[in-house]
Every structure is written in C-alpha cells, then in structure tokens.
Design a protein around this motif. Structure first.
Motif, PDB file in Angstrom:
ATOM      1  N   MET A  77       0.833  -1.213   0.000  1.00 34.03           N
ATOM      2  CA  MET A  77       0.000   0.000   0.000  1.00 34.03           C
ATOM      3  C   MET A  77       0.864   1.257   0.000  1.00 34.03           C
ATOM      4  O   MET A  77       0.565   2.231  -0.703  1.00 34.03           O
ATOM      5  CB  MET A  77      -0.933  -0.019   1.205  1.00 34.03           C
ATOM      6  N   ALA A 102       2.173   1.674  -3.418  1.00 33.48           N
ATOM      7  CA  ALA A 102       1.106   2.121  -4.316  1.00 33.48           C
ATOM      8  C   ALA A 102       0.838   3.610  -4.168  1.00 33.48           C
ATOM      9  O   ALA A 102       0.612   4.317  -5.159  1.00 33.48           O
ATOM     10  CB  ALA A 102      -0.166   1.322  -4.043  1.00 33.48           C
ATOM     11  N   PHE A 107       1.202   6.464  -6.983  1.00 34.02           N
ATOM     12  CA  PHE A 107       0.068   7.325  -7.346  1.00 34.02           C
ATOM     13  C   PHE A 107       0.509   8.778  -7.510  1.00 34.02           C
ATOM     14  O   PHE A 107       0.098   9.459  -8.467  1.00 34.02           O
ATOM     15  CB  PHE A 107      -1.020   7.221  -6.274  1.00 34.02           C
ATOM     16  N   THR A 161      -4.415   5.161 -12.707  1.00 29.63           N
ATOM     17  CA  THR A 161      -4.824   4.599 -11.412  1.00 29.63           C
ATOM     18  C   THR A 161      -5.179   3.127 -11.561  1.00 29.63           C
ATOM     19  O   THR A 161      -4.882   2.307 -10.685  1.00 29.63           O
ATOM     20  CB  THR A 161      -6.028   5.375 -10.859  1.00 29.63           C
ATOM     21  N   ALA A 162      -5.787   2.781 -12.689  1.00 23.94           N
ATOM     22  CA  ALA A 162      -6.138   1.379 -12.937  1.00 23.94           C
ATOM     23  C   ALA A 162      -4.888   0.510 -13.007  1.00 23.94           C
ATOM     24  O   ALA A 162      -4.887  -0.632 -12.521  1.00 23.94           O
ATOM     25  CB  ALA A 162      -6.938   1.259 -14.233  1.00 23.94           C
ATOM     26  N   ILE A 179      -2.095   0.982 -11.388  1.00 29.06           N
ATOM     27  CA  ILE A 179      -1.607   0.815 -10.015  1.00 29.06           C
ATOM     28  C   ILE A 179      -2.476  -0.189  -9.261  1.00 29.06           C
ATOM     29  O   ILE A 179      -1.963  -1.037  -8.519  1.00 29.06           O
ATOM     30  CB  ILE A 179      -1.578   2.172  -9.281  1.00 29.06           C
ATOM     31  N   VAL A 180      -3.781  -0.107  -9.458  1.00 27.09           N
ATOM     32  CA  VAL A 180      -4.689  -1.043  -8.786  1.00 27.09           C
ATOM     33  C   VAL A 180      -4.422  -2.464  -9.267  1.00 27.09           C
ATOM     34  O   VAL A 180      -4.357  -3.416  -8.464  1.00 27.09           O
ATOM     35  CB  VAL A 180      -6.159  -0.646  -9.042  1.00 27.09           C
ATOM     36  N   LYS A 181      -4.257  -2.646 -10.579  1.00 29.71           N
ATOM     37  CA  LYS A 181      -3.964  -3.983 -11.113  1.00 29.71           C
ATOM     38  C   LYS A 181      -2.640  -4.508 -10.562  1.00 29.71           C
ATOM     39  O   LYS A 181      -2.525  -5.678 -10.181  1.00 29.71           O
ATOM     40  CB  LYS A 181      -3.909  -3.936 -12.643  1.00 29.71           C
ATOM     41  N   TRP A 182      -1.632  -3.633 -10.525  1.00 24.03           N
ATOM     42  CA  TRP A 182      -0.331  -4.032  -9.985  1.00 24.03           C
ATOM     43  C   TRP A 182      -0.460  -4.461  -8.530  1.00 24.03           C
ATOM     44  O   TRP A 182       0.093  -5.492  -8.123  1.00 24.03           O
ATOM     45  CB  TRP A 182       0.645  -2.863 -10.095  1.00 24.03           C
ATOM     46  N   PHE A 183      -1.193  -3.691  -7.745  1.00 21.76           N
ATOM     47  CA  PHE A 183      -1.337  -3.979  -6.320  1.00 21.76           C
ATOM     48  C   PHE A 183      -1.998  -5.337  -6.097  1.00 21.76           C
ATOM     49  O   PHE A 183      -1.484  -6.180  -5.352  1.00 21.76           O
ATOM     50  CB  PHE A 183      -2.150  -2.879  -5.639  1.00 21.76           C
ATOM     51  N   PHE A 184      -3.124  -5.577  -6.751  1.00 20.20           N
ATOM     52  CA  PHE A 184      -3.874  -6.804  -6.490  1.00 20.20           C
ATOM     53  C   PHE A 184      -3.188  -8.029  -7.098  1.00 20.20           C
ATOM     54  O   PHE A 184      -3.266  -9.125  -6.521  1.00 20.20           O
ATOM     55  CB  PHE A 184      -5.309  -6.672  -6.994  1.00 20.20           C
TER      56      PHE A 184
END
Length: 669
Positions: A123, A126, A130, A142-143, A145-150
């Motif tokens: 987090m 991330a 951001f 942002t998408a 980063i979200v894909k990378w995180f999950f």
C-alpha cells in the motif's frame, strides 16, 4: 479495563510483528527501489525520446514486475520461516503451547501478522506510485496501479499460504526453506530431467516445440507457480488458472489449521513430522539426482548401454547420500533400512515406468484421418522461432499445412524414422521436427536428429514443400494477421539488417508484401527452402512483448523495393563480398534433381551433371549490377551459387561437403 486475554492477544500479535519488522523494512525498501526508483530513472532517460514509449503488456509497472515478484517471493519465504521459528526450539514451543490460547489462535496471529506485513508495504508503494505518476514522462493510470497492487498481492498470498503449510511438515528452519524450494521447483526439475534423459536415450522426443503447444516441458513449466505468475505478466491473466491457485491457497490454509489443531506430539528433534513425507522426498530427490549426475557422466563417455547403467547407478548413490546429509543436517549420516529400501524400490519402479512409457510414446504415429493439419520443420526453416504465441498477431494456420499429400508424406516419413532407427554416420542426414494438429484440437510433437535425406519419402516431401504455395506457410510476414500489434519489424540479410520502427511504415510494408506474395507462381521453386541459410529473414516484435522470427521471400517485389530503399541488394545478400561464384543454367527437367543434389552432393559432382561455370570479372560486375537493379528471378532457370565472405574456406580441404554447406543460391535473370 482490558482483560488479560485481550492483552495476551495483543502481546502475541506484537510478538509476531516485531519478529519480522526489520525484514519487512527491507521488503519495503526493495519495492521502492524496484518500482518507483526504477520508473523515475526510466522516465529521466526517456525525456529526449521521440515517438511513443512502449512497455510490456502496455504498462510501465509490468517492466520491473518480474524482478519485484522474485524478490518478494524470497521475502515471503523468510518471513514465514521467522514467524514459525518458535516451532523449532523445544523451550519456545512449550512456552507458546502453555499459554491460554488454542493452537488455531496461534496460527491466526501468525497469518494476521504475515498478511499485515505483506499488505502495508504494498500500500505504501502504491501511494508513492500514485503521486509519482504526475512527475514522469509516460502515463501510469490509477487502474494500472490497482492492477499491480492486487496481482502482486495475489502472488504473495499464494506463496505465503504454501510456505505456511510446508512449515508445519518440518521442524527445522533450514529444512523449511528447502521444502519450499522443493515444493515449487522439484516437479519441474524432476520432469525436465526425465525428458532430458528420454531425449538422450530415444529419438523422437520433443522437449519443446517451435509450433503448437509448449511441447513436453510446457505442461509442467507453465503450471509451476513462480514461473506461471511471471509468465502472466506478458501473456495476460489466465483467469481459470488464477482462480485454481486462489482455491489451492485457501485449501492449504484450512489444512494448516486442521493439521496444527490435531497435532499433539511435536518432536523438535525430528526433522519431519511425518515419515511418509520424508519417504516421498527421498524417492523423488534420489531419482532426480540420479538423472542429473547420470546425464553429466553420459555426455562425457561413449554412448554404450553399460556406460548408461553405470552412470545412473553412480548418480543414484551420489544423490541418496547428498540428500540424506541435507535432511539429517550432518555429514555423519545415519543410514536406515526403511530409507534405503524406499530409495531402491522407487528407482526400480521409475525405470520400469520410464522404459515402458517412453517406448510407447516414441512408437506412436497418428492415423492420417485424425490429423487436421501438419507442420514440418527442418534445416530449411531453422531460423523459425517464437517467444510465446499471441493468437491475435499471426494467422491461425501459420506454419501448418492442410494439404493431404503433405500430411500423407509426413506421416510416412515419421513411420520410416521409427522403423529405421539410428542412421549410420556415413549417411546424409537432417534434423526433422513434425507437429500434428489433431481434429480434436490437441497437438502431437515429435523431433528427430538424423532423418536420411536420401530416402524416397524425404525427397517426396521436399518436392512438395519446395514451392511458392507452401513457402508462404513458413513466411513470417505473409502470415501476420493483425499488423496493428507490431511495434518493430527487422529485416536481416547476409551481412547486415535494418528495421522498420514506425507503425505506419510497418503496416504499409506488410500490406504490400502480402498482396505481392500472390504474384509468385505456386508451381515453381522459390529457392527459399534449399539453402542452409536463407538470404533474408525477418523478426517481428509485438506490443505484448512477443517475438516471431522466420523466413521471408527475397523474390517478393515489396521486399526487393524495401531493401533497395536502404541498401544495394547485392550487399544485403552478400553477393558483393563473395569470392567463389558459379553460374548454373537449368532446364525444367533438371530443376527438381538439381535442388536435391545441391543439398546432398559436393560441387564436383554437380559440375559433372549440370551446366555450371565460373563467371569472369566482367560477368561478375554485370551480375552485381543486375541484382542491384532488383532483377532476381525465382523460377530457377538461372542460378548464382556463391560463398559470402564468412563462408570462405568452408569445405576447403578434408572430406568434400555438400554444395548447400559451401554455397548460397540466388535466382537471377
């Protein structure tokens, strides 16, 4: 006022969190170095770049993600080892189990501490990404980063669950680490060694395949989790496999609870909590080591049955002693009858299954009626390869032929390869790979190192393949389906190469090339499949990170035009630097026999059977000028046999070589 129980619970959580705090700090620093810092450096180096900046799978975060995942997996393994370290010391184990907390509760706090130390660093990274995206020259949404995180979280949680479960099977940190490595990589190592030994002992084994599916190795390699997780970065998410791994992770956590709750007699002096697990590992590791050491010894000694038997016997003994030292943690090992019997019986059963299984595999020839199409590959397209396959880029039938005549001849040649066995050293042989695409959608791949080039079946198949019609099957540019996926196209000649970088230039060239390909008469030889080295080949790079390399036709007008925009054609194909040249004039009756003889006979035999002469200096200059004007001819009526500078000296002295190994051929007007 807090109860003693809640205070104890917080103390437990703090205990586990504190034990891995500095390890987690290193994990966070590593994430920052691999992602934000790398992207900052990448951005700084790209400020002066003109044109579009492309990344693997379209995201800048994916470029360094494989390195991040590998390092993160190592972190997870060490984190779990430290979280469960209390199990490996008698005093700490007794203390933890004496507290008013059930075993399931202890495991819950281990899992909570582990998940927190995975999620929080991700987090923080991330959040940095951001805000960093506003200060770099390429876009990170942002998408992204979200894909990378999950996705990173998914990978690490699967590794975490596997490491937790494995930790309850052993009572040593060192063996815990070994077990995690074994669980992840022993299957692929075991299978890889098995296939390698089969390839050594049998002809027809195709460990990997240049077409179709991934060959024998693909099934295991593509489903080994660390490899699978990295491959998905380029290949895209395979959701059904991803869901299966999620389910496996959940099941392993549930089994960990069940195993820990029902375990009542841990003995820290025993390396394994269950003897049968040790027996299985002894069998697999002994066999794997036997195959590895046996392979190494076999490569250095003659190919004799007695050598193979001794090599693998030595390998089995060496492997058994080595793995016992690791498991017992001492060089002064204690041999046990059960362990020796387990290893001996396992080795015997393995060889029985190995011999029966591979004999069945290598003797199988598909029924022609079950074959939808076929891909026949050999020296004539030895430069054809691909890194992965994208269904959207190339035509579905790329490298596959549906012609019944070709299928029939290939099946007959396949059967002949099985019946004839190993060819004598004096025979003219060639490598040969065949891939069947079956009616049910499956693939059958076989590969032979020594197919006789002089048999009727081989010559009949070559006669069918050597035409403008089937040369298109192997043509990498002709078979491009979606040109919009290409980001780079390189054309290689004998001495040099150039590339088409802009998408508009690539699209225009591919379109012109595919339209002009139909101008080549399908009934005449194209001179592509006869030389050991094609005069020109192409390499394609796709937006998804795939590479396709293969044959293209020098005689295509669009190809000639594109080369002449960048080089003299004679320089590009190496004629201008050639020293030994011969002109060959052929009539229609001589063509088929000449191309056969060119591949199998030396030059002196060709001179005795065909009209072949050496051009004088004036003729050479005239030929070069003609070639530079783009006047080449694929009909095969008049050929130039020549040796570029890098082939000078080949075949001079010693036993005479086939003409194809000393000369390239070019059709001229």
């Amino acid at each position: 006022m807090k109860s003693a129980t809640s205070l104890l619970n917080r103390t437990l959580l703090n205990h586990f969190m504190g034990g891995i705090f500095w390890l987690t700090v290193l994990f966070l620093i590593g994430n920052i170095l691999v992602q934000p810092l790398y992207l900052w450096i990448r951005s700084a180096n790209s400020e002066n770049v003109t044109g579009e900046i492309t990344f693997v799978s379209g995201s800048a975060l994916n470029e360094a993600l494989p390195f991040q995942l590998v390092a993160s997996m190592v972190y997870i393994v060490f984190m779990v080892m430290f979280l469960l370290s209390y199990k490996h010391k008698e005093a700490s184990l007794d203390f933890m189990h004496s507290m008013p907390v059930k075993r399931g509760g202890l495991l819950s706090y281990v899992i909570i501490a582990g998940v927190i130390n995975i999620v929080v660093p991700l987090m923080i990274t991330a959040v940095i990404l951001f805000f960093q995206r506003y200060f770099i020259v390429f876009d990170i949404t942002t998408a992204d980063i979200v894909k990378w995180f999950f996705y990173t979280l998914f990978v690490l949680l699967v590794v975490f669950s596997i490491s937790i479960f494995v930790g309850f099977l052993v009572n040593s940190m060192f063996v815990h680490m070994q077990m995690v490595v074994i669980v992840f990589f022993l299957p692929v190592v075991f299978w890889g060694l098995t296939v390698s030994v089969a390839d050594l002992l049998y002809d027809g084994i195709a460990p990997t395949s240049s077409v179709g599916e991934g060959g024998l190795m693909g099934l295991v390699v593509n489903n080994t989790f660390p490899i699978f997780s990295i491959m998905q970065i380029v290949d895209g998410i395979v959701w059904w496999k991803t869901i299966i791994w999620m389910v496996i992770a959940v099941i392993l956590i549930i089994l960990s609870y069940f195993y820990y709750n029902n375990s009542r007699s841990e003995n820290v002096h025993h390396t394994f909590n269950n003897g049968w697990i040790r027996d299985v590992l002894v069998a697999l590791i002994t066999i794997s080591g036997m195959l590895l050491v046996g392979l190494i010894i076999s490569f250095a000694l003659p190919n004799l049955i007695v050598v193979y038997v001794l090599a693998f016997a030595i390998g089995a003994v060496f492997s058994y002693i080595t793995q016992e030292m690791f498991f017992q943690g001492t060089a002064k090992i204690n041999f046990k009858r059960r362990s020796i019997l387990t290893a001996t019986i396992s080795v015997a059963v393995f060889w029985i299954v190995f011999i029966i299984g591979w004999q069945q595999y290598t003797s199988y020839v598909p029924d022609q009626s079950d074959v939808e199409s076929i891909s026949v590959n050999g020296y004539w397209n030895s430069n054809t390869w691909m890194s992965g396959q994208d269904e959207d880029v190339m035509k579905e039938d790329y490298l596959f032929i549906e012609d019944e005549g070709v299928i029939s001849n290939a099946v007959a040649l396949h059967q002949e390869a099985i019946d004839r066995g190993i060819m004598p050293d004096s025979a003219e042989t060639s490598s040969f790979e065949i891939a069947y695409k079956m009616e049910d959608g499956s693939y059958v791949n076989r590969s032979y190192d020594s197919i006789s080039m002089e048999t009727e079946n081989y010559q009949s198949l070559m006669a069918l393949l050597d035409s403008g019609e089937f040369s298109k099957v192997y043509d990498v540019v002709y078979n491009v389906e979606d040109v919009n996926e290409l980001v780079n196209l390189e054309l290689y000649g004998i001495n040099t190469y150039f590339n088409l970088q802009t998408r508009s230039e690539i699209a225009e060239f591919v379109d012109n090339y595919q339209k002009a390909a139909h101008q080549i008469d399908p009934e005449i030889p194209t001179l592509i499949n006869n030389s050991n080295m094609p005069l020109v080949n192409a390499s394609l790079n796709t937006e998804s990170g795939y590479y396709y390399n293969g044959n293209v036709s020098l005689y295509n007008p669009a190809m000639i035009e594109k080369i002449m925009e960048n080089y003299n054609l004679s320089d590009f194909v190496g004629v201008s630097t050639g020293q030994r040249m011969h002109i060959v004039d052929l009539n229609d009756q001589e063509k088929a026999t000449f191309f056969k003889d060119y591949n199998t006979k030396p030059l002196k035999d060709l001179i005795g059977n065909y009209y072949i002469r050496e051009p004088n200096e004036e003729e050479i200059e005239e030929i070069i000028d003609t070639i530079d004007d783009g006047k080449v001819d694929s009909s095969g009526n008049r050929l130039l046999m020549y040796s570029p500078d890098f082939m000078e000296g080949v075949g001079m002295g010693g036993e005479p070589l086939a003409a194809a190994e000393q000369f390239l051929i070019l059709g001229i007007e």
